[in-house]
Design a protein around this motif. Structure first.
Motif, PDB file in Angstrom:
ATOM      1  N   LEU A 159       0.826  -1.208   0.000  1.00 20.17           N
ATOM      2  CA  LEU A 159       0.000   0.000   0.000  1.00 20.17           C
ATOM      3  C   LEU A 159       0.862   1.261   0.000  1.00 20.17           C
ATOM      4  O   LEU A 159       0.549   2.239  -0.695  1.00 20.17           O
ATOM      5  CB  LEU A 159      -0.958  -0.013   1.196  1.00 20.17           C
ATOM      6  CG  LEU A 159      -2.038  -1.094   1.160  1.00 20.17           C
ATOM      7  CD1 LEU A 159      -2.754  -1.181   2.507  1.00 20.17           C
ATOM      8  CD2 LEU A 159      -3.022  -0.827   0.032  1.00 20.17           C
ATOM      9  N   PHE A 160       1.953   1.250   0.763  1.00 20.90           N
ATOM     10  CA  PHE A 160       2.878   2.387   0.742  1.00 20.90           C
ATOM     11  C   PHE A 160       3.470   2.557  -0.660  1.00 20.90           C
ATOM     12  O   PHE A 160       3.577   3.678  -1.159  1.00 20.90           O
ATOM     13  CB  PHE A 160       4.014   2.218   1.755  1.00 20.90           C
ATOM     14  CG  PHE A 160       3.606   2.385   3.192  1.00 20.90           C
ATOM     15  CD1 PHE A 160       2.841   3.463   3.604  1.00 20.90           C
ATOM     16  CD2 PHE A 160       4.014   1.470   4.148  1.00 20.90           C
ATOM     17  CE1 PHE A 160       2.471   3.629   4.931  1.00 20.90           C
ATOM     18  CE2 PHE A 160       3.656   1.620   5.479  1.00 20.90           C
ATOM     19  CZ  PHE A 160       2.880   2.699   5.874  1.00 20.90           C
ATOM     20  N   ALA A 161       3.852   1.464  -1.282  1.00 17.85           N
ATOM     21  CA  ALA A 161       4.426   1.525  -2.630  1.00 17.85           C
ATOM     22  C   ALA A 161       3.445   2.167  -3.593  1.00 17.85           C
ATOM     23  O   ALA A 161       3.822   3.041  -4.388  1.00 17.85           O
ATOM     24  CB  ALA A 161       4.816   0.124  -3.109  1.00 17.85           C
ATOM     25  N   ASP A 162       2.188   1.768  -3.502  1.00  9.45           N
ATOM     26  CA  ASP A 162       1.165   2.339  -4.376  1.00  9.45           C
ATOM     27  C   ASP A 162       1.017   3.837  -4.136  1.00  9.45           C
ATOM     28  O   ASP A 162       1.002   4.624  -5.079  1.00  9.45           O
ATOM     29  CB  ASP A 162      -0.161   1.612  -4.144  1.00  9.45           C
ATOM     30  CG  ASP A 162      -1.227   2.030  -5.134  1.00  9.45           C
ATOM     31  OD1 ASP A 162      -0.960   1.986  -6.357  1.00  9.45           O
ATOM     32  OD2 ASP A 162      -2.329   2.409  -4.692  1.00  9.45           O
ATOM     33  N   LYS A 163       0.930   4.235  -2.881  1.00 10.14           N
ATOM     34  CA  LYS A 163       0.771   5.658  -2.546  1.00 10.14           C
ATOM     35  C   LYS A 163       1.995   6.479  -2.924  1.00 10.14           C
ATOM     36  O   LYS A 163       1.873   7.644  -3.294  1.00 10.14           O
ATOM     37  CB  LYS A 163       0.503   5.817  -1.046  1.00 10.14           C
ATOM     38  CG  LYS A 163      -0.899   6.223  -0.732  1.00 10.14           C
ATOM     39  CD  LYS A 163      -1.038   6.541   0.744  1.00 10.14           C
ATOM     40  CE  LYS A 163      -2.442   6.995   1.009  1.00 10.14           C
ATOM     41  NZ  LYS A 163      -2.686   7.245   2.415  1.00 10.14           N
ATOM     42  N   LEU A 164       3.169   5.874  -2.819  1.00 16.24           N
ATOM     43  CA  LEU A 164       4.410   6.589  -3.113  1.00 16.24           C
ATOM     44  C   LEU A 164       4.821   6.447  -4.582  1.00 16.24           C
ATOM     45  O   LEU A 164       5.870   6.946  -4.989  1.00 16.24           O
ATOM     46  CB  LEU A 164       5.527   6.084  -2.198  1.00 16.24           C
ATOM     47  CG  LEU A 164       5.337   6.426  -0.725  1.00 16.24           C
ATOM     48  CD1 LEU A 164       6.297   5.617   0.144  1.00 16.24           C
ATOM     49  CD2 LEU A 164       5.515   7.923  -0.485  1.00 16.24           C
ATOM     50  N   LYS A 165       3.992   5.730  -5.352  1.00 19.36           N
ATOM     51  CA  LYS A 165       4.194   5.580  -6.798  1.00 19.36           C
ATOM     52  C   LYS A 165       5.514   4.902  -7.159  1.00 19.36           C
ATOM     53  O   LYS A 165       6.242   5.357  -8.042  1.00 19.36           O
ATOM     54  CB  LYS A 165       4.054   6.924  -7.501  1.00 19.36           C
ATOM     55  CG  LYS A 165       2.680   7.553  -7.325  1.00 19.36           C
ATOM     56  CD  LYS A 165       2.609   8.944  -7.913  1.00 19.36           C
ATOM     57  CE  LYS A 165       1.268   9.577  -7.752  1.00 19.36           C
ATOM     58  NZ  LYS A 165       0.891   9.929  -6.420  1.00 19.36           N
ATOM     59  N   PRO A 173       9.470  -3.780  -5.240  1.00 21.92           N
ATOM     60  CA  PRO A 173      10.906  -4.079  -5.127  1.00 21.92           C
ATOM     61  C   PRO A 173      11.786  -2.843  -4.877  1.00 21.92           C
ATOM     62  O   PRO A 173      12.916  -2.979  -4.410  1.00 21.92           O
ATOM     63  CB  PRO A 173      11.256  -4.717  -6.477  1.00 21.92           C
ATOM     64  CG  PRO A 173       9.967  -5.265  -6.970  1.00 21.92           C
ATOM     65  CD  PRO A 173       8.913  -4.311  -6.487  1.00 21.92           C
ATOM     66  N   TYR A 174      11.261  -1.664  -5.143  1.00 25.78           N
ATOM     67  CA  TYR A 174      12.037  -0.441  -4.923  1.00 25.78           C
ATOM     68  C   TYR A 174      12.533  -0.347  -3.485  1.00 25.78           C
ATOM     69  O   TYR A 174      13.635   0.151  -3.234  1.00 25.78           O
ATOM     70  CB  TYR A 174      11.178   0.788  -5.259  1.00 25.78           C
ATOM     71  CG  TYR A 174      11.931   2.091  -5.148  1.00 25.78           C
ATOM     72  CD1 TYR A 174      12.620   2.605  -6.240  1.00 25.78           C
ATOM     73  CD2 TYR A 174      11.960   2.804  -3.958  1.00 25.78           C
ATOM     74  CE1 TYR A 174      13.321   3.799  -6.146  1.00 25.78           C
ATOM     75  CE2 TYR A 174      12.657   4.002  -3.859  1.00 25.78           C
ATOM     76  CZ  TYR A 174      13.332   4.488  -4.952  1.00 25.78           C
ATOM     77  OH  TYR A 174      14.029   5.664  -4.848  1.00 25.78           O
ATOM     78  N   PHE A 175      11.739  -0.842  -2.543  1.00 25.15           N
ATOM     79  CA  PHE A 175      12.112  -0.768  -1.129  1.00 25.15           C
ATOM     80  C   PHE A 175      13.307  -1.643  -0.781  1.00 25.15           C
ATOM     81  O   PHE A 175      13.908  -1.476   0.266  1.00 25.15           O
ATOM     82  CB  PHE A 175      10.929  -1.150  -0.238  1.00 25.15           C
ATOM     83  CG  PHE A 175       9.789  -0.181  -0.311  1.00 25.15           C
ATOM     84  CD1 PHE A 175       9.908   1.100   0.191  1.00 25.15           C
ATOM     85  CD2 PHE A 175       8.598  -0.555  -0.908  1.00 25.15           C
ATOM     86  CE1 PHE A 175       8.858   2.002   0.117  1.00 25.15           C
ATOM     87  CE2 PHE A 175       7.537   0.337  -0.979  1.00 25.15           C
ATOM     88  CZ  PHE A 175       7.668   1.619  -0.474  1.00 25.15           C
ATOM     89  N   PHE A 176      13.628  -2.573  -1.655  1.00 29.65           N
ATOM     90  CA  PHE A 176      14.700  -3.525  -1.386  1.00 29.65           C
ATOM     91  C   PHE A 176      15.935  -3.281  -2.244  1.00 29.65           C
ATOM     92  O   PHE A 176      16.754  -4.171  -2.431  1.00 29.65           O
ATOM     93  CB  PHE A 176      14.188  -4.954  -1.580  1.00 29.65           C
ATOM     94  CG  PHE A 176      12.979  -5.238  -0.735  1.00 29.65           C
ATOM     95  CD1 PHE A 176      13.105  -5.504   0.614  1.00 29.65           C
ATOM     96  CD2 PHE A 176      11.709  -5.194  -1.290  1.00 29.65           C
ATOM     97  CE1 PHE A 176      11.997  -5.746   1.403  1.00 29.65           C
ATOM     98  CE2 PHE A 176      10.588  -5.431  -0.508  1.00 29.65           C
ATOM     99  CZ  PHE A 176      10.732  -5.701   0.837  1.00 29.65           C
ATOM    100  N   THR A 177      16.050  -2.080  -2.780  1.00 33.38           N
ATOM    101  CA  THR A 177      17.197  -1.735  -3.619  1.00 33.38           C
ATOM    102  C   THR A 177      17.819  -0.433  -3.146  1.00 33.38           C
ATOM    103  O   THR A 177      17.177   0.385  -2.497  1.00 33.38           O
ATOM    104  CB  THR A 177      16.792  -1.570  -5.093  1.00 33.38           C
ATOM    105  OG1 THR A 177      15.839  -0.526  -5.197  1.00 33.38           O
ATOM    106  CG2 THR A 177      16.233  -2.842  -5.665  1.00 33.38           C
TER     107      THR A 177
END
Length: 73
Positions: A50-56, A60-64
């Motif tokens: 849900l955070f990924a969706d809101k932050l566009k 996987p972005y969170f793990f790089t």
């Protein structure tokens, strides 16, 4: 190696000029988001999606870091 997604969430939130309350809305309590950002606790995978969706960003972005995986497979 521990992946600290909280710092990534914090960085994206600040870059997008969102308050903790705005980002946390419909996902978690603002206090929980604060704990995530400070790596006191970790979000669930559902919250992270849900955070990924809101932050566009893609999940996987969170793990790089700098477009490179921060873990070895």
């Amino acid at each position: 190696m521990q992946i600290e997604v909280g710092s990534v969430i914090n960085e994206l939130r600040i870059k997008q000029n969102l308050t903790r309350e705005e980002l946390a809305k419909d996902i978690c309590e603002p206090n929980a988001l604060s704990d995530y950002e400070r790596s006191i606790t970790s979000p669930t995978i559902d919250e992270l999606a849900l955070f990924a969706d809101k932050l566009k960003v893609d999940l996987p972005y969170f793990f790089t870091t700098k477009n490179e995986p921060i873990y070895n497979s």
